[in-house]
Enzyme design. Structure first.
Site, mmCIF file in Angstrom:
data_model
loop_
_atom_site.group_PDB
_atom_site.id
_atom_site.type_symbol
_atom_site.label_atom_id
_atom_site.label_comp_id
_atom_site.label_asym_id
_atom_site.label_seq_id
_atom_site.Cartn_x
_atom_site.Cartn_y
_atom_site.Cartn_z
ATOM 1 N N GLY A 124 0.527 -1.194 0.262
ATOM 2 C CA GLY A 124 -0.058 0.090 -0.080
ATOM 3 C C GLY A 124 1.054 1.283 -0.017
ATOM 4 N N ASN A 125 0.062 2.357 0.162
ATOM 5 C CA ASN A 125 0.938 3.618 0.495
ATOM 6 C C ASN A 125 0.169 4.646 1.427
ATOM 7 O OD1 ASN A 125 -1.054 5.540 -1.164
ATOM 8 N ND2 ASN A 125 -0.899 4.405 -2.689
ATOM 9 N N HIS A 126 0.703 5.580 1.700
ATOM 10 C CA HIS A 126 1.092 6.514 2.586
ATOM 11 C C HIS A 126 -1.136 7.250 2.283
ATOM 12 C CE1 HIS A 126 3.877 5.257 5.583
ATOM 13 N NE2 HIS A 126 4.598 5.451 4.556
#
Ligand code: CTP
Length: 400
Positions: A209-211
């Site tokens: 995923g990412n932030h």
């Protein structure tokens, strides 16, 4: 955008009163007709002459005009206005308004006003945080008034915190948004907005995923819905609550987001692609939890579809496509490349390396690139204010 609007500016005694000069100038520049009412103590902070000159009209502060023996009719002023904004609103006047006290012209005008009232409080951080101040603000909200929240930063006392009056530009934006919503500027427009990250599954318990927090896309959705648009938010996993009045389609992966966006696009007028879509996903998803064995583990990734590009290739006349570009280097050049490659109408460039910008921050600094126009730079602002700027660009473009 405020052409012909009648705006009553109330100024209280506060250091922030100097900013009301800029507020009045901006309102007049936007085409509004401005009248100013000051509390008696406001004149200790800024001269009535300054405000009268900027408003192009004498300032009201006393019930009686001693020069010609007439009185200033608070009822008339209250009825004249399309909108009243109290900026700065001091703790003292806030307390009076919350309790219906009326010992000066400003309070009387407030009580007589039938128009929407906005307030922009300004005070020191402890005064602002005090339970009585917060209760008084809640009381104003319960009377139907709108509060333009104080901003954080250095205060006149030298302390640092929340209590500064919202910047005049932000107050003008809130007023513009009010009238745009009233006009239903985007009424009848169907909008899709992608927001948040995507999670690409690896096995039943892991993902890549990412932030991305989703804040930018959610803020745009709220502004557009406020302008009367019929908004569908296609949201990746975020911790944000569903905004009221907005249809939310919750997705996990890029493939799911792609499928939802493509299905909705044929009946969409405006698509805003604010999601941080994963470019790659694991080539295979293990059915069981992957066990640790060797010292090294190689993951094979496969390319995800590009939602923006696929919508761009299907775009028809009358459809508007807005994308984002997150760039750490060569921002303008890369954003321009994406604008063309994905057949977008606008691209909003932001650089996570700029101070106060990027994932998780409440502020952002953007540049908007559109076809055949010069890039337009915006200063560092809250994501809500940025959302307003982006939507204003969209409505201006549609009005052309
Ligand atoms: N985008 C998309 N689908 C993808 C990747 C990106 O819809 N699979 C959209 C984003 O929502 C954004 C725009 O395309 O509006 C640009 O995203 P960005 O991540 O900056 O660009 P990429 O095309 O992924 O290029 P790169 O990561 O190489 O910079």
């Amino acid at each position: 955008m405020l052409q012909g609007k009648k705006i009553l500016v109330g100024v209280c005694g506060s250091i922030a009163a100097y900013k009301s000069a800029l507020l009045i100038r901006l309102l007049v520049k936007e085409g509004a007709e401005v009248r100013v009412v000051m509390t008696p103590s406001a004149a200790s902070f800024i001269t009535p002459l300054t405000l009268a000159t900027l408003a192009k009209h004498p300032v009201y502060s006393e019930y009686f005009n001693e020069a010609n023996g007439t009185w200033h009719n608070h009822v008339e002023l209250g009825l004249w206005a399309d909108l009243m904004v109290l900026a700065p609103l001091s703790a003292n006047t806030l307390g009076k308004l919350a309790n219906g006290l009326c010992d000066n012209l400003l309070c009387a005008v407030y009580l007589s006003a039938r128009c929407p009232v906005y307030v922009a409080p300004a005070m020191d951080l402890d005064m602002y945080a005090h339970a009585s101040t917060q209760a008084n603000l809640q009381a104003l909200l319960s009377y139907g008034n709108r509060v333009i929240d104080a901003e954080s930063g250095e205060l006149a006392s030298g302390l640092d915190g929340k209590g500064r009056m919202a910047e005049p530009e932000h107050i003008v934006q809130a007023i513009q948004a009010h009238f745009a919503a009233e006009r239903g500027t985007l009424k009848g427009k169907r909008v899709i907005i992608t927001a948040g990250p995507t999670y690409e599954p690896l096995d039943p318990v892991r993902f890549i995923g990412n932030h991305s927090s989703g804040k930018m896309g959610y803020a745009i959705a709220e502004v557009m819905a406020g302008y009367g648009a019929e908004v569908t938010l296609i949201a990746g996993p975020t911790s944000l609550p569903d905004p009221p009045g907005i249809k939310c389609v919750h997705v996990m992966s890029a493939l799911e987001m792609h499928a939802s966006a493509l299905a909705l696009f044929p009946t969409t007028d405006i698509a805003v692609l604010a999601a941080a879509v994963a470019d790659y996903r694991p080539a295979t998803v293990a059915e069981q939890k992957i066990k640790k064995s060797e010292d090294e583990f190689t993951l094979t990734l496969t390319k995800n579809p590009d939602i923006a590009k696929d919508l761009g290739s299907r775009k028809e006349v009358g459809q508007l496509l807005v994308g984002f570009a997150l760039e750490t280097n060569n921002g303008l050049e890369n954003a321009q490349g994406k604008l063309e490659k994905k057949n977008l109408d606008f691209i909003v460039l932001n650089s996570p390396s700029d101070e106060g910008t990027g994932f998780g921050h409440d502020t952002n600094r953007i540049t908007i690139l559109a076809r055949n126009t010069k890039p337009k730079e915006f200063e560092l602002k809250s994501k809500k204010a940025i959302a307003q700027d982006i939507v204003n660009e969209i409505t201006t473009y549609l009005d052309r």
